[in-house]
Design a protein around this motif. Structure first.
Motif, PDB file in Angstrom:
ATOM      1  N   ARG A 200       0.782  -1.235   0.000  1.00  0.00           N
ATOM      2  CA  ARG A 200       0.000   0.000   0.000  1.00  0.00           C
ATOM      3  C   ARG A 200       0.810   1.280   0.000  1.00  0.00           C
ATOM      4  O   ARG A 200       0.273   2.350  -0.243  1.00  0.00           O
ATOM      5  N   LEU A 201       2.115   1.191   0.273  1.00  0.00           N
ATOM      6  CA  LEU A 201       2.882   2.416   0.406  1.00  0.00           C
ATOM      7  C   LEU A 201       4.088   2.511  -0.512  1.00  0.00           C
ATOM      8  O   LEU A 201       4.647   3.594  -0.654  1.00  0.00           O
ATOM      9  N   MET A 202       4.491   1.418  -1.109  1.00  0.00           N
ATOM     10  CA  MET A 202       5.699   1.443  -1.907  1.00  0.00           C
ATOM     11  C   MET A 202       5.430   0.981  -3.332  1.00  0.00           C
ATOM     12  O   MET A 202       5.735  -0.148  -3.714  1.00  0.00           O
ATOM     13  N   PRO A 203       4.819   1.852  -4.148  1.00  0.00           N
ATOM     14  CA  PRO A 203       4.528   1.454  -5.519  1.00  0.00           C
ATOM     15  C   PRO A 203       5.773   1.160  -6.342  1.00  0.00           C
ATOM     16  O   PRO A 203       5.698   0.486  -7.355  1.00  0.00           O
ATOM     17  N   ASP A 204       6.935   1.674  -5.890  1.00  0.00           N
ATOM     18  CA  ASP A 204       8.174   1.402  -6.617  1.00  0.00           C
ATOM     19  C   ASP A 204       8.950   0.249  -6.017  1.00  0.00           C
ATOM     20  O   ASP A 204      10.114   0.036  -6.339  1.00  0.00           O
ATOM     21  N   GLU A 205       8.304  -0.494  -5.088  1.00  0.00           N
ATOM     22  CA  GLU A 205       8.897  -1.674  -4.460  1.00  0.00           C
ATOM     23  C   GLU A 205      10.187  -1.342  -3.713  1.00  0.00           C
ATOM     24  O   GLU A 205      11.095  -2.156  -3.619  1.00  0.00           O
ATOM     25  N   GLY A 206      10.266  -0.119  -3.178  1.00  0.00           N
ATOM     26  CA  GLY A 206      11.408   0.246  -2.352  1.00  0.00           C
ATOM     27  C   GLY A 206      12.614   0.756  -3.103  1.00  0.00           C
ATOM     28  O   GLY A 206      13.639   1.075  -2.501  1.00  0.00           O
ATOM     29  N   LYS A 207      12.527   0.861  -4.422  1.00  0.00           N
ATOM     30  CA  LYS A 207      13.689   1.319  -5.196  1.00  0.00           C
ATOM     31  C   LYS A 207      14.066   2.748  -4.839  1.00  0.00           C
ATOM     32  O   LYS A 207      15.231   3.127  -4.897  1.00  0.00           O
ATOM     33  N   GLY A 208      13.063   3.556  -4.479  1.00  0.00           N
ATOM     34  CA  GLY A 208      13.347   4.938  -4.118  1.00  0.00           C
ATOM     35  C   GLY A 208      14.250   5.041  -2.909  1.00  0.00           C
ATOM     36  O   GLY A 208      15.169   5.865  -2.870  1.00  0.00           O
ATOM     37  N   THR A 209      14.026   4.184  -1.917  1.00  0.00           N
ATOM     38  CA  THR A 209      14.862   4.201  -0.718  1.00  0.00           C
ATOM     39  C   THR A 209      16.292   3.832  -1.042  1.00  0.00           C
ATOM     40  O   THR A 209      17.243   4.453  -0.556  1.00  0.00           O
ATOM     41  N   LEU A 210      16.475   2.833  -1.860  1.00  0.00           N
ATOM     42  CA  LEU A 210      17.828   2.417  -2.231  1.00  0.00           C
ATOM     43  C   LEU A 210      18.582   3.548  -2.905  1.00  0.00           C
ATOM     44  O   LEU A 210      19.801   3.678  -2.763  1.00  0.00           O
ATOM     45  N   ALA A 211      17.857   4.398  -3.637  1.00  0.00           N
ATOM     46  CA  ALA A 211      18.501   5.471  -4.384  1.00  0.00           C
ATOM     47  C   ALA A 211      18.882   6.659  -3.510  1.00  0.00           C
ATOM     48  O   ALA A 211      19.867   7.345  -3.798  1.00  0.00           O
ATOM     49  N   VAL A 212      18.127   6.901  -2.444  1.00  0.00           N
ATOM     50  CA  VAL A 212      18.350   8.139  -1.687  1.00  0.00           C
ATOM     51  C   VAL A 212      18.847   7.923  -0.268  1.00  0.00           C
ATOM     52  O   VAL A 212      19.347   8.864   0.354  1.00  0.00           O
ATOM     53  N   ASN A 213      18.730   6.724   0.269  1.00  0.00           N
ATOM     54  CA  ASN A 213      19.152   6.504   1.649  1.00  0.00           C
ATOM     55  C   ASN A 213      20.678   6.583   1.754  1.00  0.00           C
ATOM     56  O   ASN A 213      21.387   5.990   0.934  1.00  0.00           O
ATOM     57  N   PRO A 214      21.212   7.288   2.756  1.00  0.00           N
ATOM     58  CA  PRO A 214      22.660   7.385   2.904  1.00  0.00           C
ATOM     59  C   PRO A 214      23.354   6.033   3.028  1.00  0.00           C
ATOM     60  O   PRO A 214      24.520   5.898   2.636  1.00  0.00           O
ATOM     61  N   PHE A 215      22.650   5.036   3.553  1.00  0.00           N
ATOM     62  CA  PHE A 215      23.226   3.695   3.662  1.00  0.00           C
ATOM     63  C   PHE A 215      23.020   2.881   2.384  1.00  0.00           C
ATOM     64  O   PHE A 215      23.568   1.795   2.247  1.00  0.00           O
ATOM     65  N   GLY A 216      22.181   3.379   1.494  1.00  0.00           N
ATOM     66  CA  GLY A 216      21.928   2.664   0.247  1.00  0.00           C
ATOM     67  C   GLY A 216      21.159   1.373   0.414  1.00  0.00           C
ATOM     68  O   GLY A 216      21.253   0.461  -0.401  1.00  0.00           O
ATOM     69  N   ARG A 217      20.372   1.282   1.476  1.00  0.00           N
ATOM     70  CA  ARG A 217      19.593   0.072   1.719  1.00  0.00           C
ATOM     71  C   ARG A 217      18.376   0.392   2.557  1.00  0.00           C
ATOM     72  O   ARG A 217      18.248   1.483   3.121  1.00  0.00           O
ATOM     73  N   VAL A 218      17.473  -0.571   2.634  1.00  0.00           N
ATOM     74  CA  VAL A 218      16.329  -0.467   3.539  1.00  0.00           C
ATOM     75  C   VAL A 218      16.734  -0.991   4.912  1.00  0.00           C
ATOM     76  O   VAL A 218      17.828  -1.529   5.093  1.00  0.00           O
ATOM     77  N   GLY A 219      15.834  -0.830   5.881  1.00  0.00           N
ATOM     78  CA  GLY A 219      16.123  -1.306   7.221  1.00  0.00           C
ATOM     79  C   GLY A 219      15.927  -2.799   7.354  1.00  0.00           C
ATOM     80  O   GLY A 219      15.310  -3.454   6.496  1.00  0.00           O
ATOM     81  N   ARG A 220      16.463  -3.345   8.433  1.00  0.00           N
ATOM     82  CA  ARG A 220      16.352  -4.771   8.708  1.00  0.00           C
ATOM     83  C   ARG A 220      15.527  -4.983   9.965  1.00  0.00           C
ATOM     84  O   ARG A 220      15.620  -4.217  10.919  1.00  0.00           O
TER      85      ARG A 220
END
Length: 288
Positions: A200-220
Motif C-alpha cells: 500500500r505504500l511502496m509502488p516502486d517496491e522500495g527502489k526509491g529508498t535504495l537510491a536516496v538513503n545514505p546507507f543505500g539500503r532499507v532497514g532490517r
C-alpha cells in the motif's frame, strides 16, 4: 547483544502483533523470555502467529481478536489480560495507511486511518496505563511512529496527523505518568519491508529508498527488534518521552517521504488506487 532471559517474568502486549513489524517485535521479545500477548482485528491471524512463534521459540503467546477503534472492546481485552497478572509493557504497533492526494480523500478514508492510529493507540495506552497507576505497577510503552512527525508527510496526511498525535501523547504522558514509574518512548523507523507496507505504500517496491538513503539500503527487522528490546528493558529507566528515528538518516538527507509523488499525474494516481483496491479485495477474500 542481550541476555537470553532479559525479559523473564515480563508480560508484554503488542497491538497489530499478528503480522509485519508487530510480529517481528513479538518474536524477539519472546526469544528473550517474555510472555507475549498479541492482538489484531483478525483473531485467526493472531492465533496462527501465536502457534508458530511458540513452536519456534517455546514460551507463552496469547492471541486476542479486537478492533482497537472500539474503546469498550479494548478495555475488556486489557481487563482479561490483567486478570492473570499485570502487563509490564505495551507496544503500540497497530496502524493503517495508504497514499493519496489529500484533495481526493473522503471523510471515511481519513477516519479509517485516524480511528486506528490516533484513537486506537490512545484507547489501548489509557486502558493499560490506568491499571498500572491504580495497581501501583511500573510500566513501559513503546509506540511505533514515523519520521514524518517531525517534518510532515505529503500524500499520507491522515497518517502524518495521527502519528504526530502519538508523538505528542508520548511526550505528554512521559511527563504526566513519570511519577508513577511509567515510561513512554517511540520509534520512528524508516522503510523495513513488510507485506502490508509493500502493498500500500511502496509502488516502486522500495527502489526509491535504495537510491536516496545514505546507507543505500532499507532497514532490517533485527535492527527494529533490538531497539525495541532496549527501550523496553530496565537498562535505562530514565529514558522517557523520546521519539528515536531509525532510518539510516534518510529523513535528514531527503527532508521526508513521498514528496517525489508530486510528479505523478492523474494516470499514475489512478493506477496506484486501482492496485490498492485490488489488494484490499484479495485481503478481504482471504479473510472470508
Amino acid at each position: 547483544m542481550f541476555a537470553t532471559d532479559l525479559f523473564k517474568g515480563k508480560k508484554i502486549l503488542i497491538t497489530g502483533g499478528g503480522t509485519g513489524l508487530g510480529r517481528g517485535i513479538a518474536e524477539r521479545l519472546l526469544g528473550l523470555g517474555a510472555e507475549i500477548a498479541i492482538c489484531g482485528r483478525r483473531r485467526g491471524v493472531c492465533e496462527a502467529t501465536a502457534d508458530e512463534l511458540m513452536k519456534a521459540h517455546g514460551g507463552v503467546v496469547k492471541a486476542y481478536g479486537v478492533d482497537i477503534r472500539d474503546a469498550a472492546a479494548v478495555d475488556a481485552m486489557v481487563e482479561e489480560i490483567f486478570r492473570d497478572g499485570p502487563l509490564t509493557s505495551l507496544v503500540n504497533n497497530a496502524a493503517g495507511n495508504f497514499i493519496a492526494r489529500t484533495e481526493d480523500l473522503s471523510p471515511r478514508g481519513f477516519d479509517a486511518i485516524a480511528n486506528i492510529v490516533m484513537h486506537g493507540t490512545f484507547y489501548v495506552t489509557q486502558a493499560v496505563g490506568k491499571r498500572w497507576i491504580h495497581g501501583r505497577h511500573r510500566g513501559s510503552v513503546v509506540s511505533i511512529t514515523v519520521t514524518w512527525v517531525r517534518n510532515g508527510g505529503p500524500f499520507v496526511v491522515p497518517s502524518a496527523m495521527s502519528k504526530a498525535a502519538i508523538d505528542a501523547m508520548t511526550k505528554s504522558l512521559a511527563a504526566e505518568w513519570g511519577r508513577y514509574g511509567v515510561r513512554l518512548n517511540a520509534i520512528a523507523p524508516g522503510e523495513i519491508p513488510t507485506e502490508g507496507m509493500s502493498k500500500r505504500l511502496m509502488p516502486d517496491e522500495g527502489k526509491g529508498t535504495l537510491a536516496v538513503n545514505p546507507f543505500g539500503r532499507v532497514g532490517r527487522m533485527e535492527e527494529l527488534q533490538n531497539l525495541a528490546a532496549f527501550l523496553l528493558s530496565d537498562g535505562c529507566e530514565w529514558l522517557t518521552g523520546e521519539t528515536i528515528a531509525m532510518d539510516g538518516a534518510q529523513a535528514l538527507a531527503t527532508g521526508g517521504n513521498f514528496y517525489e509523488l508530486r510528479k505523478w499525474g492523474d494516470s499514475e494516481w489512478k493506477a496506484a488506487r486501482e492496485a490498492i483496491e485490488a489488494q484490499n479485495a484479495r485481503d478481504k477474500a482471504e479473510r472470508a
